[in-house]
Motif scaffolding. Structure first.
Motif, PDB file in Angstrom:
ATOM      1  N   TYR A  59      -5.473   4.509   4.533  1.00 60.36           N
ATOM      2  CA  TYR A  59      -6.306   5.461   3.832  1.00 60.36           C
ATOM      3  C   TYR A  59      -7.694   5.573   4.395  1.00 60.36           C
ATOM      4  CZ  TYR A  59      -2.128   5.979   1.542  1.00 60.36           C
ATOM      5  OH  TYR A  59      -0.801   6.215   1.348  1.00 60.36           O
ATOM      6  N   LEU A 116      -4.178   1.823 -11.148  1.00 58.26           N
ATOM      7  CA  LEU A 116      -4.114   1.674  -9.693  1.00 58.26           C
ATOM      8  C   LEU A 116      -5.302   0.852  -9.189  1.00 58.26           C
ATOM      9  CD1 LEU A 116      -2.895   5.214  -8.656  1.00 58.26           C
ATOM     10  CD2 LEU A 116      -1.623   3.088  -8.476  1.00 58.26           C
ATOM     11  N   ASP A 117      -6.474   1.086  -9.750  1.00 54.72           N
ATOM     12  CA  ASP A 117      -7.650   0.294  -9.377  1.00 54.72           C
ATOM     13  C   ASP A 117      -7.390  -1.180  -9.647  1.00 54.72           C
ATOM     14  OD1 ASP A 117     -10.551   2.392 -10.192  1.00 54.72           O
ATOM     15  OD2 ASP A 117      -9.294   2.211  -8.420  1.00 54.72           O
ATOM     16  N   GLN A 172     -10.277  -4.288   3.673  1.00 55.73           N
ATOM     17  CA  GLN A 172     -11.259  -4.214   4.747  1.00 55.73           C
ATOM     18  C   GLN A 172     -12.602  -4.752   4.282  1.00 55.73           C
ATOM     19  OE1 GLN A 172     -11.181  -0.571   6.789  1.00 55.73           O
ATOM     20  NE2 GLN A 172     -12.342  -1.437   8.487  1.00 55.73           N
ATOM     21  N   LEU A 201       1.974   1.504  -3.682  1.00 54.82           N
ATOM     22  CA  LEU A 201       0.900   2.032  -4.521  1.00 54.82           C
ATOM     23  C   LEU A 201       0.687   3.513  -4.240  1.00 54.82           C
ATOM     24  CD1 LEU A 201      -1.812  -0.775  -4.578  1.00 54.82           C
ATOM     25  CD2 LEU A 201      -0.278  -0.087  -6.396  1.00 54.82           C
ATOM     26  N   ALA A 202       0.754   3.881  -2.971  1.00 51.04           N
ATOM     27  CA  ALA A 202       0.567   5.287  -2.618  1.00 51.04           C
ATOM     28  C   ALA A 202       1.677   6.129  -3.233  1.00 51.04           C
ATOM     29  CB  ALA A 202       0.556   5.457  -1.102  1.00 51.04           C
ATOM     30  N   MET A 203       2.893   5.599  -3.156  1.00 53.47           N
ATOM     31  CA  MET A 203       4.025   6.349  -3.711  1.00 53.47           C
ATOM     32  C   MET A 203       3.912   6.489  -5.209  1.00 53.47           C
ATOM     33  SD  MET A 203       7.731   6.183  -2.171  1.00 53.47           S
ATOM     34  CE  MET A 203       8.247   5.071  -3.419  1.00 53.47           C
ATOM     35  N   PHE A 216      -4.879  -2.699  -7.176  1.00 50.50           N
ATOM     36  CA  PHE A 216      -5.480  -2.908  -5.879  1.00 50.50           C
ATOM     37  C   PHE A 216      -6.381  -4.126  -5.894  1.00 50.50           C
ATOM     38  CE2 PHE A 216      -7.813  -2.768  -2.175  1.00 50.50           C
ATOM     39  CZ  PHE A 216      -9.157  -2.783  -2.497  1.00 50.50           C
ATOM     40  N   SER A 270       0.829  -1.190   0.000  1.00 50.07           N
ATOM     41  CA  SER A 270       0.000   0.000   0.000  1.00 50.07           C
ATOM     42  C   SER A 270       0.866   1.243   0.000  1.00 50.07           C
ATOM     43  CB  SER A 270      -0.983   0.009   1.158  1.00 50.07           C
ATOM     44  OG  SER A 270      -0.295   0.243   2.357  1.00 50.07           O
ATOM     45  N   ASN A 271       2.045   1.165   0.608  1.00 47.46           N
ATOM     46  CA  ASN A 271       2.956   2.301   0.520  1.00 47.46           C
ATOM     47  C   ASN A 271       3.467   2.465  -0.895  1.00 47.46           C
ATOM     48  OD1 ASN A 271       2.771   3.204   3.094  1.00 47.46           O
ATOM     49  ND2 ASN A 271       4.447   1.946   3.855  1.00 47.46           N
ATOM     50  N   MET A 279       0.179  14.680   0.835  1.00 51.00           N
ATOM     51  CA  MET A 279       1.482  14.011   0.770  1.00 51.00           C
ATOM     52  C   MET A 279       2.626  14.999   0.802  1.00 51.00           C
ATOM     53  SD  MET A 279       1.873  10.638  -0.176  1.00 51.00           S
ATOM     54  CE  MET A 279       1.073   9.235  -0.868  1.00 51.00           C
ATOM     55  N   LYS A 332       0.900  11.127 -10.293  1.00 57.63           N
ATOM     56  CA  LYS A 332      -0.129  12.165 -10.354  1.00 57.63           C
ATOM     57  C   LYS A 332       0.416  13.574 -10.140  1.00 57.63           C
ATOM     58  CE  LYS A 332      -3.980   9.296  -9.016  1.00 57.63           C
ATOM     59  NZ  LYS A 332      -5.205   9.245  -8.215  1.00 57.63           N
ATOM     60  N   SER A 333       1.532  13.694  -9.451  1.00 57.72           N
ATOM     61  CA  SER A 333       2.055  15.044  -9.212  1.00 57.72           C
ATOM     62  C   SER A 333       2.393  15.779 -10.500  1.00 57.72           C
ATOM     63  CB  SER A 333       3.276  14.996  -8.294  1.00 57.72           C
ATOM     64  OG  SER A 333       2.896  14.602  -7.011  1.00 57.72           O
ATOM     65  N   ASP A 374       5.234  20.575  -3.810  1.00 60.60           N
ATOM     66  CA  ASP A 374       5.420  20.519  -5.268  1.00 60.60           C
ATOM     67  C   ASP A 374       5.463  21.936  -5.819  1.00 60.60           C
ATOM     68  OD1 ASP A 374       5.151  20.268  -8.034  1.00 60.60           O
ATOM     69  OD2 ASP A 374       3.676  18.654  -7.910  1.00 60.60           O
ATOM     70  N   ALA A 384      -9.346   4.458  -4.708  1.00 56.82           N
ATOM     71  CA  ALA A 384      -9.070   3.065  -5.035  1.00 56.82           C
ATOM     72  C   ALA A 384      -8.275   2.315  -3.988  1.00 56.82           C
ATOM     73  CB  ALA A 384      -8.331   2.978  -6.365  1.00 56.82           C
ATOM     74  N   ALA A 411      -3.590  13.126  -3.234  1.00 54.03           N
ATOM     75  CA  ALA A 411      -3.055  12.479  -4.429  1.00 54.03           C
ATOM     76  C   ALA A 411      -3.570  11.068  -4.560  1.00 54.03           C
ATOM     77  CB  ALA A 411      -1.528  12.473  -4.377  1.00 54.03           C
ATOM     78  N   SER A 436       1.260   6.278  -6.979  1.00 56.73           N
ATOM     79  CA  SER A 436       0.138   7.168  -7.247  1.00 56.73           C
ATOM     80  C   SER A 436       0.593   8.618  -7.156  1.00 56.73           C
ATOM     81  CB  SER A 436      -0.963   6.890  -6.226  1.00 56.73           C
ATOM     82  OG  SER A 436      -1.986   7.831  -6.344  1.00 56.73           O
ATOM     83  N   HIS A 437       1.298   8.926  -6.077  1.00 62.66           N
ATOM     84  CA  HIS A 437       1.759  10.289  -5.868  1.00 62.66           C
ATOM     85  C   HIS A 437       2.756  10.716  -6.944  1.00 62.66           C
ATOM     86  CE1 HIS A 437       4.219  13.427  -3.722  1.00 62.66           C
ATOM     87  NE2 HIS A 437       2.999  13.900  -3.616  1.00 62.66           N
TER      88      HIS A 437
END
Lengths: 349, 131
Positions: free
Chosen positions: B95, A184-185, A197, A129-131, A188, A126-127, B56, A137-138, B12, B89, B85, A133-134
């Motif tokens: 989250y 990403l979907d 969950q 994917l979060a990374m 996951f 999850s980290n 983030m 997307k940035s 950023d 999903a 960000a 994603s970030h």
């Protein structure tokens, strides 16, 4: 085999389990537990037997879960909790009601499963994917704004040709954003669904909210829609976010592939031991030769009639992934020029 | 009645610069902080009318900043717009914390954000806080 010998073998069996088991009766007294449960819950030998569960189980979350099951009929409650104060032991707790043939409550059974291994992987994933994603997307975020600034003339006027190119860049940025979101979907759902969950879900409520979210899009194309939901539908167990993603993708497709002034209809009902969700539109329809492929990743019909429709080709693979993760099934019927109907069955238990 | 002041907190630099241009063209006064710590300081010294906060960030992330702001009676009334960000999903427990944090913030938008949407949400928050 004499009763005593059988009882001893059974005790040996449950003590050999790597999961903890704890059983209470309908009055909340602890009837049985094994060594692992004793260790996880710090029960001190056999002292807790025959005693009210809330007096001996110190962990508030476990106590709350058992209490909930006893008061209200929840089919399944799985929650990941951290049992040890040092925080390095993670245990997944499942509490189920025990019922007799007439559905009367006999008691509860609690399963305690050590997910330390799983959780470490889950955290890394999850980290990651979060990374990802970030990181993806940035730049998309800032370039989207930068193209808008150029197009709005905020930093000087542009020639027609310049505007045209920037419009194309902006469209590409939006396309990449959709792709990142869809990928990403998919990640996951494919890798994370089983540790996600899980809770009791009210499908009608989730569907209504999704429809509200999609209202502006259907309004833009003047597409009418009807939602009919049977009364008193039972809850199902599943993962809220992925069910939301499933509805969003189905309704988004219905809107995208239905020409302006068309309509779509969502009908939710109980069917035997399942909840059935039927979504039908008056859209373009799918060619017979494409139907076997529509759930494949990145599959899109590429023809004159669909080339103006944007999309990543991942929507239906996401839908199928979610349906399968919930042990359900999905079926499609379609006629070119008339419309398409997707029928999904999600089991109740 | 002077211009409304907005504080942007995001590491950023490109995003911040572009957002500044867009919001300034709508006659807002923009102040910038590149991390959570700087953000908290500027809230106290500059008293913005609205805070746009990225989730983030290194060191102190948006959750922490938001929690601190809402816990401080001197700043808790300033509307906070959270930029996330991570979309819907990824529902792992980290989250669901973010979902909870969304309750603390006054509004949230996932990045990338369309400029029109950003402006609309900002104007919305100002409208709500006036009433």
């Amino acid at each position: 085999m004499p009763y005593r010998a059988m009882k001893e073998s059974l005790n040996a069996v449950i003590d050999s389990l790597s999961d903890g088991i704890l059983v209470t009766d309908d009055a909340g007294c602890i009837m049985l537990y094994n060594q692992k449960a004793e260790a996880f819950l710090d029960l001190k030998g056999h002292a807790a037997l025959g005693q009210p569960f809330q007096d001996h189980i110190k962990n508030k979350v476990v106590v709350e879960m058992i209490t909930k099951i006893m008061i209200r009929d929840n089919p399944y409650q799985a929650e990941e909790i951290c049992l040890m104060d040092t925080g390095d032991k993670r245990v997944r707790v499942h509490v189920n009601p025990v019922k007799d043939a007439h559905e009367a409550l006999l008691g509860t059974v609690t399963l305690l499963h050590d997910v330390a291994q799983l959780s470490a992987i889950d955290k890394i994933k999850s980290n990651f994917l979060a990374m990802v994603s970030h990181q993806l997307k940035s730049p998309l975020s800032s370039t989207l704004l930068q193209t808008s600034i150029l197009l709005d003339g905020m930093v000087g006027e542009m020639s027609e040709k310049q505007r045209d190119l920037i419009q194309k860049i902006k469209a590409k940025i939006r396309g990449m954003t959709d792709l990142v979101n869809d990928v990403l979907d998919v990640c996951f759902i494919e890798e994370g669904a089983y540790v996600a969950q899980i809770e009791a879900l009210n499908l009608p409520e989730i569907l209504q909210r999704t429809v509200e979210l999609m209202q502006p899009q259907s309004h833009d194309k003047n597409i009418g829609f009807q939602v009919s939901i049977d009364e008193d539908l039972p809850l199902i167990t599943g993962n809220r976010s992925s069910i939301e993603a499933m509805f969003i993708n189905l309704i988004s497709n219905a809107i995208k592939y239905t020409p302006a002034n068309g309509q779509f209809h969502v009908h939710m009902m109980k069917k035997a031991q399942h909840i059935q969700i039927e979504i039908s539109d008056t859209g373009l329809g799918i060619e017979a030769k494409d139907i076997p492929h529509i759930f494949e990743k990145f599959f899109r019909e590429r023809s004159e009639r669909t080339k103006h429709i944007s999309g990543t080709g991942l929507g239906l693979s996401i839908v199928k992934g979610v349906v399968e993760a919930h042990r359900g099934s999905i079926h499609v019927e379609s006629e070119v020029g008339k419309g398409t109907t997707f029928t999904i069955l999600l089991p109740l238990k | 009645m002077g211009k409304k002041k907005i504080l942007l907190v995001d590491d950023d630099a490109d995003f911040v610069e572009a957002t500044k241009v867009i919001l300034e063209s709508k006659s807002y006064d923009i102040s910038i902080a590149h991390d959570g710590q700087e953000g908290l300081e500027k809230v106290r010294t500059e008293r913005p009318d609205l805070i746009i906060l990225d989730v983030m960030m290194p060191n102190m992330d948006g959750y922490e900043v938001c929690a601190k702001l809402k816990a401080d009676p001197a700043c808790s009334r300033i509307p906070v717009l959270l930029l996330t960000a991570v979309g819907n999903a990824i529902p792992s427990s980290k989250y669901t914390k973010e979902m909870g944090m969304r309750m603390e913030a006054d509004d949230y938008i996932p990045k990338p954000v369309e400029p029109e949407e950003l402006v609309e949400r900002v104007e919305n928050l100002f409208r709500i806080s006036k009433g």
